[in-house]
Design a protein around this motif. Structure first.
Motif, PDB file in Angstrom:
ATOM      1  N   GLN A  61     -10.113   0.492   7.635  1.00 53.70           N
ATOM      2  CA  GLN A  61      -9.668   0.402   7.431  1.00 53.70           C
ATOM      3  C   GLN A  61      -7.949   0.427   8.854  1.00 53.70           C
ATOM      4  O   GLN A  61      -7.182  -0.776   8.115  1.00 53.70           O
ATOM      5  N   VAL A 113      -7.744  -3.148   9.424  1.00 60.02           N
ATOM      6  CA  VAL A 113      -7.180  -4.011   8.255  1.00 60.02           C
ATOM      7  C   VAL A 113      -5.498  -3.881   8.191  1.00 60.02           C
ATOM      8  O   VAL A 113      -4.712  -4.670   7.551  1.00 60.02           O
ATOM      9  N   MET A 114      -5.213  -2.595   8.502  1.00 59.59           N
ATOM     10  CA  MET A 114      -3.591  -1.959   8.373  1.00 59.59           C
ATOM     11  C   MET A 114      -2.949  -3.132   9.436  1.00 59.59           C
ATOM     12  O   MET A 114      -1.676  -3.765   9.444  1.00 59.59           O
ATOM     13  N   CYS A 154      -3.217  -6.374   7.614  1.00 55.89           N
ATOM     14  CA  CYS A 154      -1.413  -7.121   7.184  1.00 55.89           C
ATOM     15  C   CYS A 154      -0.420  -6.876   7.832  1.00 55.89           C
ATOM     16  O   CYS A 154       0.674  -7.039   7.091  1.00 55.89           O
ATOM     17  N   SER A 157      -6.646  -3.066  -1.614  1.00 51.82           N
ATOM     18  CA  SER A 157      -5.449  -3.045  -0.422  1.00 51.82           C
ATOM     19  C   SER A 157      -4.300  -2.971  -1.351  1.00 51.82           C
ATOM     20  O   SER A 157      -3.327  -2.086  -0.729  1.00 51.82           O
ATOM     21  N   MET A 201      -0.277  -3.234   3.425  1.00 52.58           N
ATOM     22  CA  MET A 201      -2.140  -3.049   3.349  1.00 52.58           C
ATOM     23  C   MET A 201      -1.243  -3.579   1.947  1.00 52.58           C
ATOM     24  O   MET A 201      -2.252  -4.491   0.919  1.00 52.58           O
TER      25      MET A 201
END
Length: 452
Positions: A158, A161-162, A165, A312, A320
């Motif tokens: 996570q 991913v953040m 994004c 997401s 995100m």
């Protein structure tokens, strides 16, 4: 007796477990039985769930599936002959014909078996037999035995991913104002993030945690020296020089296809890159190709693709969730299209595609660029053969070339072509495990049009 696969002059044999101690041998001896054991454990752990959903029928199905898989593990470990599939699916005949083809190459003296047949074939076959174990045992036929690992990989990545994004938001919010060199810099970064996202492969770690925990952008400069072949400039020029009749001088690719590999963090890196291609105007449409059933532990299925976008969107993080909403919008508008074709979950080398899956080959011919993610796709592109490292990528493709294509792959199997003379030997002396330890990568391009 003729050696397997040396039926074509000048084409080296397939990698197999015949060589004791080879990576193929260790994979079949150690890693594949470990994966089967984990599958059995997963099914057994979920028997209460099956009982709640299906009653006694669910418990019986669980027992039968486990019995089937335990037998399969024994066949593998004792090098028994490979058996025909019995589940009557759309692809069953194709698999059984492929087995006959292998038997024809073996000759009459020897059965097609786990340790004596091409590694690529028997590894693919194992995953198809896992699918068969569930299909033959309704009502748990649709259960994804690898789902827990894939969702865990996504949630444990996570933070990365953040960050990704947030980076994407920074790029896209004023994308119209970016100069060509600035656009190229972001393109290279996001292409490389997608490349290194391929490190997160659960089949290589036999299902162990392999999530991304650091900043994917900050790591890029330190990873640069490990890219052994880097054709990203040619990928860029291919995208920016697509000439289509009747269009104004501003050129862009009509369509880019991405042949996906792993769910979890890697899929997010692919979605971010695809978003950048569309929002920057480098491509109008993206076609994603995934697997039609759970495959190689962490490969993307339609369910994984949709789930990742939904997760997401629902994330408690501004950029995100904004990215997720944008991706959902692309899917709804037909800017992003997801396909799965049975050929991707078959053992064929890609040079067989034009003959064995002409409809898929015709689909890929529509693309201006096809990106092939990951190690298994590379093995299928090159036939998973004992090529010399200096053999050209185009030679190893053996006629496969529906469109300009690029492999984005971190090395986890001992096949690698297109290196400079001496490069392979130097790597072997510095790092003997370079072909299989996931530390090295390639961005390797081929354009069939350049040979016309």
């Amino acid at each position: 007796m003729m050696a397997v696969d040396q039926t074509v002059a000048g084409v080296p044999p397939s990698l197999s477990a015949r060589v004791v101690g080879s990576f193929a041998y260790l994979t079949i001896r150690d890693r594949l039985p470990t994966i089967l054991t984990k599958v059995v454990d997963t099914i057994h752990r979920n028997k209460n769930k099956f009982f709640e959903e299906y009653g006694e029928e669910g418990i019986q199905a669980e027992k039968k599936a486990i019995s089937f898989l335990s037998k399969l593990r024994n066949e593998l470990q004792t090098d028994k002959p490979v058996l025909e599939l019995m589940d009557g699916l759309q692809d069953t005949d194709s698999w059984n014909q492929y087995l006959q083809r292998q038997q024809g190459q073996h000759g009459d003296q020897e059965s097609v078996s786990w340790f004596k047949s091409p590694w690529l074939y028997v590894e693919c076959y194992m995953y198809r037999r896992i699918h068969e174990a569930l299909l033959l045992n309704p009502p748990i036929s649709d259960y994804d035995v690898f789902n827990e690992g894939k969702t865990q990989s996504f949630f444990e990545s996570q933070q990365a991913v953040m960050i990704l994004c947030t980076y994407l938001e920074g790029v896209t919010k004023n994308i119209e104002e970016l100069s060509r060199p600035q656009l190229l810099e972001h393109f290279n970064k996001l292409l490389q993030v997608s490349l290194w996202g391929n490190k997160c492969d659960l089949s290589i770690s036999a299902g162990q945690d392999n999530s991304q925990k650091n900043s994917p952008i900050e790591a890029l400069s330190s990873l640069q020296p490990f890219i052994l072949v880097n054709d990203s400039d040619i990928v860029w020029s291919t995208l920016t020089s697509v000439q289509r009749t009747g269009q104004s001088e501003k050129t862009c690719a009509e369509r880019v296809d991405i042949v996906l590999d792993n769910a979890g963090f890697e899929l997010v890196t692919d979605l971010v890159f695809a978003d950048f291609l569309v929002s920057s105007g480098l491509a109008r449409q993206i076609h994603f190709h995934g697997k039609s059933f759970p495959w190689f532990v962490s490969d993307v299925t339609a369910n994984d693709f949709q789930w990742t976008i939904r997760q997401s969107m629902a994330a408690n993080h501004k950029w995100m969730s904004k990215s997720g909403a944008q991706w959902q919008s692309y899917v709804k508008k037909g800017v992003w299209i997801y396909h799965d074709h049975p050929f991707w979950t078959q053992p064929h080398e890609f040079c067989d595609m034009a003959a064995d899956a002409p409809d898929l080959y015709a689909t890929l011919r529509e693309a201006d660029l096809v990106l092939f993610k990951g190690d298994l796709n590379y093995r299928k592109l090159t036939g998973d053969r004992e090529w010399d490292h200096t053999v050209g990528f185009s030679t190893a493709l053996r006629g496969f070339g529906p469109a300009p294509l690029c492999s984005l792959r971190t090395l986890k199997a001992n096949v690698q072509v297109g290196l400079q003379p001496g490069q392979g030997e130097k790597l072997t002396s510095q790092d003997p495990g370079w072909m299989t330890n996931g530390k090295y990568a390639v961005i390797q391009f081929y354009n069939p049009k350049s040979e016309e």
